[in-house]
Design a protein around this motif. Structure first.
Motif, PDB file in Angstrom:
ATOM      1  N   MET A   1       0.861  -1.196   0.000  1.00  0.00           N
ATOM      2  CA  MET A   1       0.000   0.000   0.000  1.00  0.00           C
ATOM      3  C   MET A   1       0.895   1.243   0.000  1.00  0.00           C
ATOM      4  SD  MET A   1      -2.951   1.041   2.691  1.00  0.00           S
ATOM      5  CE  MET A   1      -3.864   2.563   2.485  1.00  0.00           C
ATOM      6  N   ALA A   2       0.568   2.128  -0.881  1.00  0.00           N
ATOM      7  CA  ALA A   2       1.394   3.332  -1.016  1.00  0.00           C
ATOM      8  C   ALA A   2       1.220   4.248   0.191  1.00  0.00           C
ATOM      9  CB  ALA A   2       0.996   4.076  -2.286  1.00  0.00           C
ATOM     10  N   VAL A   3       2.303   4.896   0.542  1.00  0.00           N
ATOM     11  CA  VAL A   3       2.228   5.897   1.612  1.00  0.00           C
ATOM     12  C   VAL A   3       1.580   7.147   1.031  1.00  0.00           C
ATOM     13  CG1 VAL A   3       3.547   7.330   3.188  1.00  0.00           C
ATOM     14  CG2 VAL A   3       4.291   5.001   2.701  1.00  0.00           C
ATOM     15  N   ARG A   4       0.552   7.593   1.712  1.00  0.00           N
ATOM     16  CA  ARG A   4      -0.173   8.770   1.201  1.00  0.00           C
ATOM     17  C   ARG A   4       0.133   9.961   2.104  1.00  0.00           C
ATOM     18  NH1 ARG A   4      -3.983   8.665  -2.336  1.00  0.00           N
ATOM     19  NH2 ARG A   4      -5.350  10.089  -1.184  1.00  0.00           N
ATOM     20  N   LYS A   5       0.832  10.892   1.546  1.00  0.00           N
ATOM     21  CA  LYS A   5       1.172  12.092   2.311  1.00  0.00           C
ATOM     22  C   LYS A   5       1.081  13.309   1.383  1.00  0.00           C
ATOM     23  CE  LYS A   5       6.057  11.098   1.601  1.00  0.00           C
ATOM     24  NZ  LYS A   5       7.335  10.803   2.229  1.00  0.00           N
ATOM     25  N   LEU A   6       1.021  14.460   1.993  1.00  0.00           N
ATOM     26  CA  LEU A   6       0.871  15.688   1.219  1.00  0.00           C
ATOM     27  C   LEU A   6       2.103  15.928   0.359  1.00  0.00           C
ATOM     28  CD1 LEU A   6      -0.777  18.097   3.826  1.00  0.00           C
ATOM     29  CD2 LEU A   6      -1.877  16.611   2.143  1.00  0.00           C
ATOM     30  N   ALA A   7       1.895  16.654  -0.712  1.00  0.00           N
ATOM     31  CA  ALA A   7       3.011  16.989  -1.619  1.00  0.00           C
ATOM     32  C   ALA A   7       4.048  17.831  -0.882  1.00  0.00           C
ATOM     33  CB  ALA A   7       2.449  17.756  -2.814  1.00  0.00           C
ATOM     34  N   PRO A   8       5.305  17.768  -1.325  1.00  0.00           N
ATOM     35  CA  PRO A   8       6.357  18.591  -0.687  1.00  0.00           C
ATOM     36  C   PRO A   8       5.970  20.076  -0.688  1.00  0.00           C
ATOM     37  CG  PRO A   8       7.280  17.083  -2.298  1.00  0.00           C
ATOM     38  CD  PRO A   8       5.821  16.970  -2.444  1.00  0.00           C
ATOM     39  N   GLU A   9       6.565  20.803   0.234  1.00  0.00           N
ATOM     40  CA  GLU A   9       6.211  22.217   0.417  1.00  0.00           C
ATOM     41  C   GLU A   9       6.465  23.036  -0.849  1.00  0.00           C
ATOM     42  OE1 GLU A   9       4.582  23.847   2.831  1.00  0.00           O
ATOM     43  OE2 GLU A   9       4.271  21.844   3.652  1.00  0.00           O
ATOM     44  N   PHE A  16      -5.293  29.273  -1.351  1.00  0.00           N
ATOM     45  CA  PHE A  16      -6.381  28.603  -2.082  1.00  0.00           C
ATOM     46  C   PHE A  16      -7.684  29.169  -1.538  1.00  0.00           C
ATOM     47  CE2 PHE A  16      -9.652  25.474  -2.802  1.00  0.00           C
ATOM     48  CZ  PHE A  16      -9.399  25.012  -4.078  1.00  0.00           C
ATOM     49  N   VAL A  17      -8.509  29.664  -2.433  1.00  0.00           N
ATOM     50  CA  VAL A  17      -9.803  30.223  -2.038  1.00  0.00           C
ATOM     51  C   VAL A  17     -10.880  29.497  -2.829  1.00  0.00           C
ATOM     52  CG1 VAL A  17     -11.255  32.298  -1.958  1.00  0.00           C
ATOM     53  CG2 VAL A  17      -8.782  32.482  -1.583  1.00  0.00           C
ATOM     54  N   LEU A  18     -11.928  29.077  -2.134  1.00  0.00           N
ATOM     55  CA  LEU A  18     -13.018  28.388  -2.832  1.00  0.00           C
ATOM     56  C   LEU A  18     -13.648  29.348  -3.842  1.00  0.00           C
ATOM     57  CD1 LEU A  18     -14.827  26.531   0.130  1.00  0.00           C
ATOM     58  CD2 LEU A  18     -13.102  25.637  -1.435  1.00  0.00           C
ATOM     59  N   GLY A  55      -7.103  18.866 -10.215  1.00  0.00           N
ATOM     60  CA  GLY A  55      -6.962  17.422 -10.130  1.00  0.00           C
ATOM     61  C   GLY A  55      -6.211  16.920  -8.908  1.00  0.00           C
ATOM     62  N   TRP A  56      -5.831  17.809  -8.006  1.00  0.00           N
ATOM     63  CA  TRP A  56      -5.175  17.330  -6.773  1.00  0.00           C
ATOM     64  C   TRP A  56      -5.537  18.256  -5.617  1.00  0.00           C
ATOM     65  CZ3 TRP A  56      -0.582  19.508  -4.263  1.00  0.00           C
ATOM     66  CH2 TRP A  56      -0.195  20.741  -4.799  1.00  0.00           C
ATOM     67  N   LEU A  57      -5.184  17.842  -4.394  1.00  0.00           N
ATOM     68  CA  LEU A  57      -5.577  18.595  -3.202  1.00  0.00           C
ATOM     69  C   LEU A  57      -4.355  19.194  -2.514  1.00  0.00           C
ATOM     70  CD1 LEU A  57      -8.304  16.363  -1.496  1.00  0.00           C
ATOM     71  CD2 LEU A  57      -8.601  18.694  -2.335  1.00  0.00           C
ATOM     72  N   PRO A  58      -4.134  20.491  -2.704  1.00  0.00           N
ATOM     73  CA  PRO A  58      -3.062  21.142  -1.943  1.00  0.00           C
ATOM     74  C   PRO A  58      -3.484  21.275  -0.475  1.00  0.00           C
ATOM     75  CG  PRO A  58      -3.757  22.460  -3.849  1.00  0.00           C
ATOM     76  CD  PRO A  58      -4.773  21.401  -3.644  1.00  0.00           C
ATOM     77  N   ARG A  59      -2.522  21.504   0.379  1.00  0.00           N
ATOM     78  CA  ARG A  59      -2.818  21.687   1.805  1.00  0.00           C
ATOM     79  C   ARG A  59      -3.816  22.824   2.021  1.00  0.00           C
ATOM     80  NH1 ARG A  59       0.125  20.813   6.481  1.00  0.00           N
ATOM     81  NH2 ARG A  59       1.989  20.282   5.314  1.00  0.00           N
ATOM     82  N   LYS A  60      -3.651  23.918   1.273  1.00  0.00           N
ATOM     83  CA  LYS A  60      -4.534  25.067   1.449  1.00  0.00           C
ATOM     84  C   LYS A  60      -5.976  24.742   1.060  1.00  0.00           C
ATOM     85  CE  LYS A  60      -1.560  28.112   2.919  1.00  0.00           C
ATOM     86  NZ  LYS A  60      -1.656  28.639   4.291  1.00  0.00           N
ATOM     87  N   GLU A  63      -7.499  22.898   3.986  1.00  0.00           N
ATOM     88  CA  GLU A  63      -7.818  23.837   5.066  1.00  0.00           C
ATOM     89  C   GLU A  63      -9.059  24.658   4.729  1.00  0.00           C
ATOM     90  OE1 GLU A  63      -3.142  24.412   6.504  1.00  0.00           O
ATOM     91  OE2 GLU A  63      -4.203  26.066   5.527  1.00  0.00           O
ATOM     92  N   ALA A  64      -9.218  25.020   3.461  1.00  0.00           N
ATOM     93  CA  ALA A  64     -10.393  25.803   3.052  1.00  0.00           C
ATOM     94  C   ALA A  64     -11.676  24.975   3.235  1.00  0.00           C
ATOM     95  CB  ALA A  64     -10.255  26.237   1.596  1.00  0.00           C
ATOM     96  N   VAL A  65     -11.589  23.691   2.915  1.00  0.00           N
ATOM     97  CA  VAL A  65     -12.758  22.816   3.105  1.00  0.00           C
ATOM     98  C   VAL A  65     -13.075  22.672   4.596  1.00  0.00           C
ATOM     99  CG1 VAL A  65     -13.587  20.426   2.881  1.00  0.00           C
ATOM    100  CG2 VAL A  65     -12.448  21.546   0.956  1.00  0.00           C
ATOM    101  N   ALA A  66     -12.051  22.532   5.422  1.00  0.00           N
ATOM    102  CA  ALA A  66     -12.261  22.416   6.868  1.00  0.00           C
ATOM    103  C   ALA A  66     -12.940  23.664   7.423  1.00  0.00           C
ATOM    104  CB  ALA A  66     -10.926  22.183   7.577  1.00  0.00           C
ATOM    105  N   ALA A  67     -12.512  24.833   6.946  1.00  0.00           N
ATOM    106  CA  ALA A  67     -13.117  26.090   7.418  1.00  0.00           C
ATOM    107  C   ALA A  67     -14.584  26.180   6.978  1.00  0.00           C
ATOM    108  CB  ALA A  67     -12.326  27.274   6.881  1.00  0.00           C
ATOM    109  N   LYS A  68     -14.839  25.768   5.744  1.00  0.00           N
ATOM    110  CA  LYS A  68     -16.211  25.834   5.223  1.00  0.00           C
ATOM    111  C   LYS A  68     -17.145  24.935   6.037  1.00  0.00           C
ATOM    112  CE  LYS A  68     -19.464  26.844   2.210  1.00  0.00           C
ATOM    113  NZ  LYS A  68     -20.014  28.209   2.144  1.00  0.00           N
ATOM    114  N   LEU A  69     -16.634  23.808   6.460  1.00  0.00           N
ATOM    115  CA  LEU A  69     -17.481  22.837   7.183  1.00  0.00           C
ATOM    116  C   LEU A  69     -17.344  22.955   8.706  1.00  0.00           C
ATOM    117  CD1 LEU A  69     -16.845  19.693   4.952  1.00  0.00           C
ATOM    118  CD2 LEU A  69     -18.860  21.169   4.980  1.00  0.00           C
ATOM    119  N   ASP A  70     -16.586  23.936   9.143  1.00  0.00           N
ATOM    120  CA  ASP A  70     -16.385  24.143  10.580  1.00  0.00           C
ATOM    121  C   ASP A  70     -15.848  22.868  11.241  1.00  0.00           C
ATOM    122  OD1 ASP A  70     -16.334  25.558  12.902  1.00  0.00           O
ATOM    123  OD2 ASP A  70     -18.429  25.167  13.439  1.00  0.00           O
ATOM    124  N   MET A  71     -14.863  22.277  10.584  1.00  0.00           N
ATOM    125  CA  MET A  71     -14.244  21.044  11.096  1.00  0.00           C
ATOM    126  C   MET A  71     -12.791  21.305  11.443  1.00  0.00           C
ATOM    127  SD  MET A  71     -15.602  18.255   8.299  1.00  0.00           S
ATOM    128  CE  MET A  71     -14.752  16.854   9.014  1.00  0.00           C
TER     129      MET A  71
END
Ligand code: FES
Length: 351
Positions: A1-9, A16-18, A55-60, A63-71
């Motif tokens: 199973m591949a290690v899934r981690k965020l892309a390098p900095e 990132f703004v919705l 086509g991919w999910l940056p860290r920002k 975070e934007a999705v977390a803020a939108k959902l109050d998570m």
């Protein structure tokens, strides 16, 4: 199973703004759930944010999705890193998911893989022009049209080396491409000649309701058969069962006051009961004359212990009558004088 981690900095965007479109989509998804349960829309929002980000999910974006959902960000991060449909690193304009599971391999997926490696490079590598990247995945559920790949949101099936090379050429040059089977097959119909399900009655409607008719006939046959079997199994001279056959036997408890009252007997006088238990009032049985009784049949010896140590006394005559003190007992319960003439001396010897 591949290690899934965020892309390098150095790959991560600074912000990132919705977009208004993503915001509208998010509000619509959140409205599907009860108030306070907006977190249930997390997967839908991550998918839309991935689409917006190319086509991919940056860290920002996470975070934007977390803020939108109050998570909490970590909770959204857990979802994003768990599901392989979320890409954590940049992908090409055409992201190819190559099926490397057994059915596809048996149908030539190995050749398709060679084309990918030759034209694009290793997995997760984006071509210098940003057009292609690819990733091997597990079964995509189109095994009957193997081998196949998914490019962005569409399936491309019945691949051969030739038609796959042409497909990549057309995509790279912006020419229209054919989705689905690349050999003209209609969905998952037979690959070559049709050799199953060819009976015309399958399609003329004559079988509509046939299953019910068959079940009715079987049920009727079973009913008739059971009745005949039941008749045959009953002997001609069979006797009717007793009415109480099989029931529990009911009887009164023995010699209870209720039973005695029911049978018209007087209840036992408590005084009588007390006297019966008094040993001093027990009936004394007189010994019978010697010589009139038969010799004891038993070989047992009824040797009694001395009443006082060292004092020679005759052996206890017999087993005492119930209620009679042992010292006063003179006869056996059956009235016999069967005691042996045994005397216990001071030194506990018998004679
Ligand atoms: S094995 Fe490839 S689609 Fe199922």
């Amino acid at each position: 199973m591949a290690v899934r981690k965020l892309a390098p900095e150095d790959m991560q965007p600074e912000s990132f703004v919705l977009s208004p479109e993503t915001e509208a989509f998010a509000d619509k998804e959140i409205a599907k759930y009860p108030p306070g349960r907006q977190a249930s829309a997390v997967i839908a929002l991550l998918g839309k944010a991935q689409e917006q980000a190319g086509g991919w999910l940056p860290r920002k974006a996470i975070e934007a999705v977390a803020a939108k959902l109050d998570m909490a960000v970590i909770r959204v991060m857990e979802v994003a890193t768990f599901y392989t449909m979320f890409n954590l690193e940049p992908v090409g304009k055409y992201f190819i998911q190559f099926c490397g599971t057994t059915p596809c391999v048996l149908r030539g997926a190995g050749d398709i893989r060679k084309v990918l490696e030759r034209r694009i490079g290793d997995q997760n590598h984006v071509t210098t022009d940003g057009t292609f990247s690819w990733l091997e995945v597990e079964c995509l559920g189109a095994c009957s049209n193997a081998p196949m790949v998914q490019i962005n949101d569409d399936y491309y099936e019945d691949l051969t080396t030739e038609n796959f090379e042409k497909l990549l050429d057309d995509l790279a040059s912006g020419r229209p491409v054919k989705k689905g089977s690349q050999i003209g097959r209609n969905r998952s119909e037979p690959f070559e000649a049709v050799n199953t399900l060819q009976d015309p009655v399958l399609y003329d409607g004559s079988l509509v309701g046939a299953w019910r008719k068959r079940f009715d006939e079987q049920a009727k046959a079973a009913e008739t058969g059971e009745a005949a079997a039941a008749t045959a199994s009953v002997p001609q001279d069979a006797k009717a069962a007793k009415p109480a056959a099989g029931r529990a036997i009911e009887s009164d408890a023995a010699d209870t006051p209720a039973k005695r009252a029911k049978e018209g007997e007087k209840p036992i006088n408590p005084t009588d009961r007390k006297e019966a238990a008094d040993p001093s009032k027990a009936t004394k049985v007189e010994p019978k004359e010697k010589g009139t009784q038969p010799a004891p049949q038993s070989g047992k010896s009824y040797v009694a212990s001395p009443t006082k140590g060292g004092e020679a006394v005759p052996n206890s005559p017999t087993t005492p009558v119930a209620g009679t003190p042992p010292a006063q007992a003179e006869t056996r319960r059956d009235g016999s004088e069967s005691k042996p003439d045994v005397v216990v001396t001071k030194d506990n010897k018998t004679s």
